[in-house]
Structure formats: C-alpha cells, structure tokens
Design a protein around this motif. Structure first.
Motif, PDB file in Angstrom:
ATOM      1  N   ALA A  41      87.216  50.471  31.267  1.00  0.00           N
ATOM      2  CA  ALA A  41      86.688  49.119  31.063  1.00  0.00           C
ATOM      3  C   ALA A  41      86.250  48.906  29.617  1.00  0.00           C
ATOM      4  O   ALA A  41      86.490  47.845  29.027  1.00  0.00           O
ATOM      5  CB  ALA A  41      85.514  48.873  32.006  1.00  0.00           C
ATOM      6  N   SER A  42      85.611  49.896  29.047  1.00  0.00           N
ATOM      7  CA  SER A  42      85.111  49.730  27.682  1.00  0.00           C
ATOM      8  C   SER A  42      86.234  49.664  26.660  1.00  0.00           C
ATOM      9  O   SER A  42      86.065  49.117  25.568  1.00  0.00           O
ATOM     10  CB  SER A  42      84.128  50.855  27.329  1.00  0.00           C
ATOM     11  OG  SER A  42      84.716  52.128  27.506  1.00  0.00           O
ATOM     12  N   ARG A  43      87.403  50.198  26.986  1.00  0.00           N
ATOM     13  CA  ARG A  43      88.538  50.120  26.062  1.00  0.00           C
ATOM     14  C   ARG A  43      89.065  48.692  25.940  1.00  0.00           C
ATOM     15  O   ARG A  43      89.729  48.352  24.954  1.00  0.00           O
ATOM     16  CB  ARG A  43      89.645  51.077  26.509  1.00  0.00           C
ATOM     17  CG  ARG A  43      89.362  52.504  26.068  1.00  0.00           C
ATOM     18  CD  ARG A  43      90.349  53.473  26.681  1.00  0.00           C
ATOM     19  NE  ARG A  43      91.716  53.283  26.225  1.00  0.00           N
ATOM     20  CZ  ARG A  43      92.211  53.769  25.091  1.00  0.00           C
ATOM     21  NH1 ARG A  43      91.434  54.466  24.281  1.00  0.00           N
ATOM     22  NH2 ARG A  43      93.463  53.569  24.759  1.00  0.00           N
ATOM     23  N   VAL A  44      88.768  47.827  26.912  1.00  0.00           N
ATOM     24  CA  VAL A  44      89.115  46.407  26.776  1.00  0.00           C
ATOM     25  C   VAL A  44      88.312  45.805  25.640  1.00  0.00           C
ATOM     26  O   VAL A  44      88.840  45.059  24.800  1.00  0.00           O
ATOM     27  CB  VAL A  44      88.849  45.664  28.095  1.00  0.00           C
ATOM     28  CG1 VAL A  44      89.107  44.172  27.915  1.00  0.00           C
ATOM     29  CG2 VAL A  44      89.713  46.229  29.219  1.00  0.00           C
ATOM     30  N   VAL A  45      87.007  46.133  25.605  1.00  0.00           N
ATOM     31  CA  VAL A  45      86.156  45.678  24.509  1.00  0.00           C
ATOM     32  C   VAL A  45      86.667  46.242  23.186  1.00  0.00           C
ATOM     33  O   VAL A  45      86.673  45.566  22.160  1.00  0.00           O
ATOM     34  CB  VAL A  45      84.696  46.110  24.757  1.00  0.00           C
ATOM     35  CG1 VAL A  45      83.793  45.668  23.607  1.00  0.00           C
ATOM     36  CG2 VAL A  45      84.193  45.560  26.084  1.00  0.00           C
ATOM     37  N   LEU A  46      87.111  47.495  23.234  1.00  0.00           N
ATOM     38  CA  LEU A  46      87.598  48.174  22.042  1.00  0.00           C
ATOM     39  C   LEU A  46      88.792  47.445  21.430  1.00  0.00           C
ATOM     40  O   LEU A  46      88.900  47.334  20.204  1.00  0.00           O
ATOM     41  CB  LEU A  46      87.990  49.607  22.412  1.00  0.00           C
ATOM     42  CG  LEU A  46      88.101  50.620  21.277  1.00  0.00           C
ATOM     43  CD1 LEU A  46      86.734  50.873  20.672  1.00  0.00           C
ATOM     44  CD2 LEU A  46      88.699  51.915  21.795  1.00  0.00           C
TER      45      LEU A  46
END
Length: 317
Positions: A41-46
């Motif tokens: 999920a955090s890689r979307v923000v990335l």
C-alpha cells in the motif's frame, strides 16, 4: 592511467552543501505509513512522490536524462527517468523495513558470495567499496540477518550527522556503526575495527572536502573520481571488495561481491600505481553495472560537468 587533479577542490564539494530535500518529519510520516499500511500500500504513495520529484526537480531531471542517454545508448524517455527515480525512492523506502528487521519481505539473491567469504576468512577485515548505486542498506541487513561480521560505514562528519538524524526518524532503536573521518582518532578507530575482522564500507563515487581526484572515462566521457578511499585501503594494507545491492523491482535485490584489489603485500614504493589500478578496475565494473541496471544510479547531478559548473545535490547512501 588515471590523471590526478588537484584543481577546483572547493567546487567539488558543492553537491554536499545542498540542503536535504527530505526532513525528519516527512521520514517519520513515511515510516508510519510503511509500517502500518504495509509495503504494498505504501508503494502507491511512493509512486506519487517519485512523479512529483521527476516533475518539479528540473536540474535533477536534466542530470538524470544526460546520464541515462549515456548508459542506455539512446535518447532517454520520460519513462526511463521515472524508473530511475522510482528505484531510488524504493531503496529509501525499503530502508524502513530493513532497519526494522523485516527481512521476510524481500527476495535477496547473492552473487560472488565466495569472494567476501574468502576475504573474511583471512581475519584482517575487509574494505567494502560501494557507490551511490542500488542499496547499501541491503548489505548491512544481510550481516544482521545472518549474524555476520560487524559492518561499519566510513564517512565524513557532515554525512554522518545527516545519516544519524535520518536513522533516528526511521527507527530510534536501530544502530548504525559509523566511523567519522576528520577526527584525531579516526584512523585508529578504523584500524581497530579492521583488526577485529569488521567490514568497513565506503562509497567511492563522490569526492568530498579536500579529496584529490583522478580523471577516468566513464560511459564515454571523462569524470573525476576520489582517490581517498583507495589510499586509505592501501595505507592499511587491506583487501578491497566491491559490493552493490542492485534493486530489481518489486521486492527483489541482487547483491554482487567482486574482488577489486588486495593491498596486503603492496610496498610503499608501488602504492600509487596500485591505487590507480584499483580505481580503474572499480570504474570499469561500475560502468558495466550502470549499463546493465541503469535505473540504479542515484547521483542526481551532472556527474561529468566541469567542477565550476557542477550543480549541488546529494542523497544519503
């Protein structure tokens, strides 16, 4: 043979004077998102962060394009630039998990493991030379995961302070063993660490402070390379191993170990030639890796620019 260059020393450190784009608050926010929402999920923000950097950092974008065109041998597209920036952001992001011992999230494959094992078996410590290419954190993580030898980083005081600040933001309990250069006891601490069988890592693709440099061709154009790391290794008469943690996308890293030099038997009179030969080997091997994995090069400034023209810029190792 490399050509020594002692001019333009002050200009060489320009990249080291630029303020870091990231700050501790942003690192803490990203750490919270990463650990609470998970890596996927955090890689979307990335991806959004990488796109923002690519669009709104024009000098870095131009430098990236110049490098990529040399490494790729063709005109660089916007997608190539995004891939490079996203790889850089991914390695920084993965540092959150590696510093929190989440080794289970990664597929890390070793190449040339016999090289580092043979060097360590001698019990003299090892200089592990890297670059701002891929992830050095993966190398330290491997040592922690498998209870390997102590891994220290050798760096200048300013960089040591910035790294420690970033580390505190990611995980205040994590420890990073840093030997800061420029102190009266720096060489003593370094020698003691090596005598205890430690691996001492240093990134050797950027000149700092009053480092003398040598000029060698890199991706078809002359570039300046610091001699300091090689002179230290030669002075202390240690083997030197190149180590690169190459990011392959997703959760995969390929860790490569390669023999660069062995200064154990180098006499004082032949030290300069041995240093030049080791540096030349390093530059050739780094070029080969840049051509093989161009999106892993994380020097976002014009590496080939004349020193007076070179823009400032830095990223943490």
């Amino acid at each position: 043979m490399p050509r020594a260059d002692t001019t333009g020393v002050a200009a060489r450190t320009g990249w080291a004077r630029r303020a870091e784009r990231s700050n501790r608050l942003m690192l803490r926010v990203m750490t919270w998102i990463s650990l609470h929402l998970g890596r996927r999920a955090s890689r979307v923000v990335l991806a959004g962060i990488a796109a923002y950097f690519l669009l709104f950092a024009p000098s870095a974008r131009r430098a990236s394009r110049r490098y990529l065109e040399r490494a790729l041998g063709r005109r660089a597209r916007l997608a190539d630039g995004f891939a490079q920036v996203f790889s850089f952001a991914s390695t920084i992001h993965d540092r959150v998990y590696l510093l929190n011992d989440r080794f289970d999230l990664f597929d890390i494959r070793l190449h040339g493991q016999d090289v580092i094992e043979a060097a360590l078996q001698r019990g003299e410590g090892v200089f592990m030379i890297g670059a701002h290419f891929g992830s050095f954190e993966v190398l330290r993580a491997l040592s922690r995961q498998h209870q390997g030898p102590r891994v220290c980083m050798l760096m200048y005081e300013d960089n040591a302070r910035k790294i420690n600040a970033a580390l505190q933001a990611i995980n205040p309990r994590a420890e990073r063993d840093i030997i800061a250069l420029g102190h009266s006891d720096s060489m003593l601490r370094l020698r003691e660490a090596l005598d205890e069988g430690a691996v001492v890592g240093m990134l050797a693709d950027r000149s700092l402070h009053d480092d003398e440099t040598a000029t060698l061709p890199f991706l078809g154009e002359p570039a300046q390379w610091p001699l300091g790391p090689w002179r230290i290794a030669a002075l202390l008469r240690r083997p030197v191993v190149m180590a690169l943690g190459i990011y392959r996308g997703g959760n995969r890293y390929d860790v490569h170990f390669e023999t660069l030099a062995d200064f154990s038997a180098t006499e004082r009179g032949s030290r300069s030639e041995a240093v030049q030969a080791a540096l030349a080997t390093y530059v050739r091997r780094l070029q080969a890796h840049c051509e093989s994995a161009p999106d892993n090069w994380f020097n976002f400034y014009d590496f080939w620019a004349g020193e007076a023209e070179r823009p400032a810029g830095t990223q943490a190792p």
